[in-house]
Scaffold this motif. Structure first.
Motif, mmCIF file in Angstrom:
data_model
loop_
_atom_site.group_PDB
_atom_site.id
_atom_site.type_symbol
_atom_site.label_atom_id
_atom_site.label_comp_id
_atom_site.label_asym_id
_atom_site.label_seq_id
_atom_site.Cartn_x
_atom_site.Cartn_y
_atom_site.Cartn_z
ATOM 1 N N MET A 20 23.887 52.707 62.653
ATOM 2 C CA MET A 20 23.556 51.415 62.081
ATOM 3 C C MET A 20 23.232 50.454 63.222
ATOM 4 S SD MET A 20 27.134 49.744 60.809
ATOM 5 C CE MET A 20 28.503 49.564 61.898
ATOM 6 N N PRO A 21 22.409 49.447 62.975
ATOM 7 C CA PRO A 21 22.051 48.505 64.038
ATOM 8 C C PRO A 21 23.227 47.599 64.410
ATOM 9 C CG PRO A 21 21.006 47.900 61.969
ATOM 10 C CD PRO A 21 21.691 49.203 61.743
ATOM 11 N N LEU A 22 23.175 47.090 65.615
ATOM 12 C CA LEU A 22 24.239 46.216 66.124
ATOM 13 C C LEU A 22 24.406 44.971 65.259
ATOM 14 C CD1 LEU A 22 26.289 45.751 68.383
ATOM 15 C CD2 LEU A 22 24.469 44.697 69.721
ATOM 16 N N THR A 23 23.355 44.548 64.583
ATOM 17 C CA THR A 23 23.428 43.350 63.739
ATOM 18 C C THR A 23 24.414 43.510 62.589
ATOM 19 O OG1 THR A 23 21.523 44.153 62.489
ATOM 20 C CG2 THR A 23 21.090 42.566 64.249
ATOM 21 N N MET A 24 24.784 44.748 62.246
ATOM 22 C CA MET A 24 25.709 44.996 61.141
ATOM 23 C C MET A 24 27.160 45.186 61.607
ATOM 24 S SD MET A 24 23.391 47.436 58.731
ATOM 25 C CE MET A 24 24.500 47.273 57.345
ATOM 26 N N ALA A 25 27.407 45.093 62.912
ATOM 27 C CA ALA A 25 28.756 45.280 63.440
ATOM 28 C C ALA A 25 29.638 44.094 63.085
ATOM 29 C CB ALA A 25 28.703 45.450 64.952
ATOM 30 N N ASN A 26 30.922 44.343 62.921
ATOM 31 C CA ASN A 26 31.889 43.285 62.635
ATOM 32 C C ASN A 26 32.256 42.549 63.918
ATOM 33 O OD1 ASN A 26 32.065 43.982 59.888
ATOM 34 N ND2 ASN A 26 33.566 45.572 60.353
ATOM 35 N N THR B 22 34.916 46.771 68.682
ATOM 36 C CA THR B 22 34.251 47.446 69.788
ATOM 37 C C THR B 22 33.582 48.708 69.276
ATOM 38 O OG1 THR B 22 35.864 46.582 71.359
ATOM 39 C CG2 THR B 22 34.567 48.479 72.064
ATOM 40 N N ASN B 23 32.305 48.868 69.602
ATOM 41 C CA ASN B 23 31.517 50.024 69.180
ATOM 42 C C ASN B 23 30.867 50.670 70.394
ATOM 43 O OD1 ASN B 23 31.508 49.793 66.100
ATOM 44 N ND2 ASN B 23 30.912 47.738 66.745
ATOM 45 N N THR B 24 30.405 51.894 70.215
ATOM 46 C CA THR B 24 29.702 52.617 71.269
ATOM 47 C C THR B 24 28.222 52.692 70.919
ATOM 48 O OG1 THR B 24 31.672 53.939 71.684
ATOM 49 C CG2 THR B 24 29.608 54.771 72.578
ATOM 50 N N ILE B 25 27.376 52.404 71.894
ATOM 51 C CA ILE B 25 25.929 52.446 71.681
ATOM 52 C C ILE B 25 25.495 53.908 71.572
ATOM 53 C CG2 ILE B 25 23.675 51.906 72.676
ATOM 54 C CD1 ILE B 25 25.054 49.520 74.090
ATOM 55 N N SER B 26 24.801 54.238 70.479
ATOM 56 C CA SER B 26 24.353 55.612 70.280
ATOM 57 C C SER B 26 22.872 55.793 70.601
ATOM 58 C CB SER B 26 24.622 56.061 68.842
ATOM 59 O OG SER B 26 23.891 55.272 67.933
ATOM 60 N N ARG B 27 22.082 54.718 70.441
ATOM 61 C CA ARG B 27 20.637 54.836 70.656
ATOM 62 C C ARG B 27 20.044 53.458 70.862
ATOM 63 N NH1 ARG B 27 16.005 54.969 67.245
ATOM 64 N NH2 ARG B 27 17.268 54.647 65.391
ATOM 65 N N ILE B 28 18.986 53.404 71.667
ATOM 66 C CA ILE B 28 18.230 52.167 71.878
ATOM 67 C C ILE B 28 16.810 52.421 71.379
ATOM 68 C CG2 ILE B 28 17.402 50.467 73.547
ATOM 69 C CD1 ILE B 28 20.397 50.504 73.448
ATOM 70 N N GLY B 29 16.348 51.581 70.450
ATOM 71 C CA GLY B 29 14.999 51.728 69.904
ATOM 72 C C GLY B 29 14.021 50.808 70.610
ATOM 73 N N GLY B 30 12.813 50.773 70.110
ATOM 74 C CA GLY B 30 11.786 49.899 70.665
ATOM 75 C C GLY B 30 10.890 50.625 71.641
ATOM 76 N N GLU C 263 23.052 54.081 76.331
ATOM 77 C CA GLU C 263 23.775 54.973 75.423
ATOM 78 C C GLU C 263 25.140 55.317 76.011
ATOM 79 O OE1 GLU C 263 21.454 58.368 74.344
ATOM 80 O OE2 GLU C 263 19.737 57.140 73.796
ATOM 81 N N GLY C 264 26.156 55.255 75.162
ATOM 82 C CA GLY C 264 27.514 55.567 75.581
ATOM 83 C C GLY C 264 28.325 54.361 76.027
ATOM 84 N N SER C 265 27.681 53.215 76.224
ATOM 85 C CA SER C 265 28.392 52.007 76.641
ATOM 86 C C SER C 265 29.118 51.366 75.464
ATOM 87 C CB SER C 265 27.423 50.976 77.225
ATOM 88 O OG SER C 265 26.885 51.429 78.430
ATOM 89 N N ALA C 266 30.246 50.733 75.758
ATOM 90 C CA ALA C 266 30.987 49.998 74.735
ATOM 91 C C ALA C 266 30.391 48.598 74.608
ATOM 92 C CB ALA C 266 32.451 49.907 75.114
ATOM 93 N N VAL C 267 30.278 48.137 73.370
ATOM 94 C CA VAL C 267 29.737 46.801 73.107
ATOM 95 C C VAL C 267 30.598 46.142 72.029
ATOM 96 C CG1 VAL C 267 28.036 47.648 71.444
ATOM 97 C CG2 VAL C 267 27.654 45.473 72.551
ATOM 98 N N ALA D 293 18.649 44.283 66.644
ATOM 99 C CA ALA D 293 18.308 45.295 65.648
ATOM 100 C C ALA D 293 17.802 46.581 66.297
ATOM 101 C CB ALA D 293 17.271 44.751 64.684
ATOM 102 N N LYS D 294 17.412 46.534 67.582
ATOM 103 C CA LYS D 294 16.928 47.715 68.280
ATOM 104 C C LYS D 294 18.068 48.520 68.905
ATOM 105 C CE LYS D 294 12.577 45.428 69.479
ATOM 106 N NZ LYS D 294 11.864 45.647 68.317
ATOM 107 N N ILE D 295 19.283 47.970 68.876
ATOM 108 C CA ILE D 295 20.445 48.650 69.459
ATOM 109 C C ILE D 295 21.244 49.267 68.317
ATOM 110 C CG2 ILE D 295 22.540 48.354 70.807
ATOM 111 C CD1 ILE D 295 21.153 45.841 72.037
ATOM 112 N N PHE D 296 21.429 50.574 68.377
ATOM 113 C CA PHE D 296 22.149 51.282 67.308
ATOM 114 C C PHE D 296 23.504 51.742 67.794
ATOM 115 C CE2 PHE D 296 17.729 51.477 66.188
ATOM 116 C CZ PHE D 296 17.731 51.299 64.815
ATOM 117 N N ILE D 297 24.511 51.596 66.904
ATOM 118 C CA ILE D 297 25.875 51.977 67.234
ATOM 119 C C ILE D 297 26.333 53.109 66.326
ATOM 120 C CG2 ILE D 297 26.557 49.791 68.225
ATOM 121 C CD1 ILE D 297 27.694 48.995 65.518
#
Length: 69
Positions: free
Chosen positions: A1-7, A11-19, A34-38, A65-69
């Protein structure tokens, strides 16, 4: 899901970067790889303030929206 939907505060882990390549390179230079905590610190009208690699960064809704967790 995109980072915009995170609570907020979660803390979440980045799974993919789009764009395109330029966007991915720009985000990687800021520490979004990818793999970084955000962690989402706050959200105003969809725009986010996040904590990544001990730095606080403001992101527009479109960029987040281009950052997926």
């Amino acid at each position: 899901m995109p980072l915009t939907m995170a609570n907020i505060g979660e803390t979440n882990t980045i799974s993919r970067i789009g764009g395109n390549e330029e966007t991915r390179r720009f985000l990687a230079n800021l520490g979004f790889v990818e793999g970084s905590a955000v962690t989402v610190i706050s959200e105003i009208d969809g725009n986010l303030i996040v904590n990544v690699k001990d730095a606080r960064i403001a992101l527009s809704k479109q960029m987040a929206a281009k950052i997926f967790i």
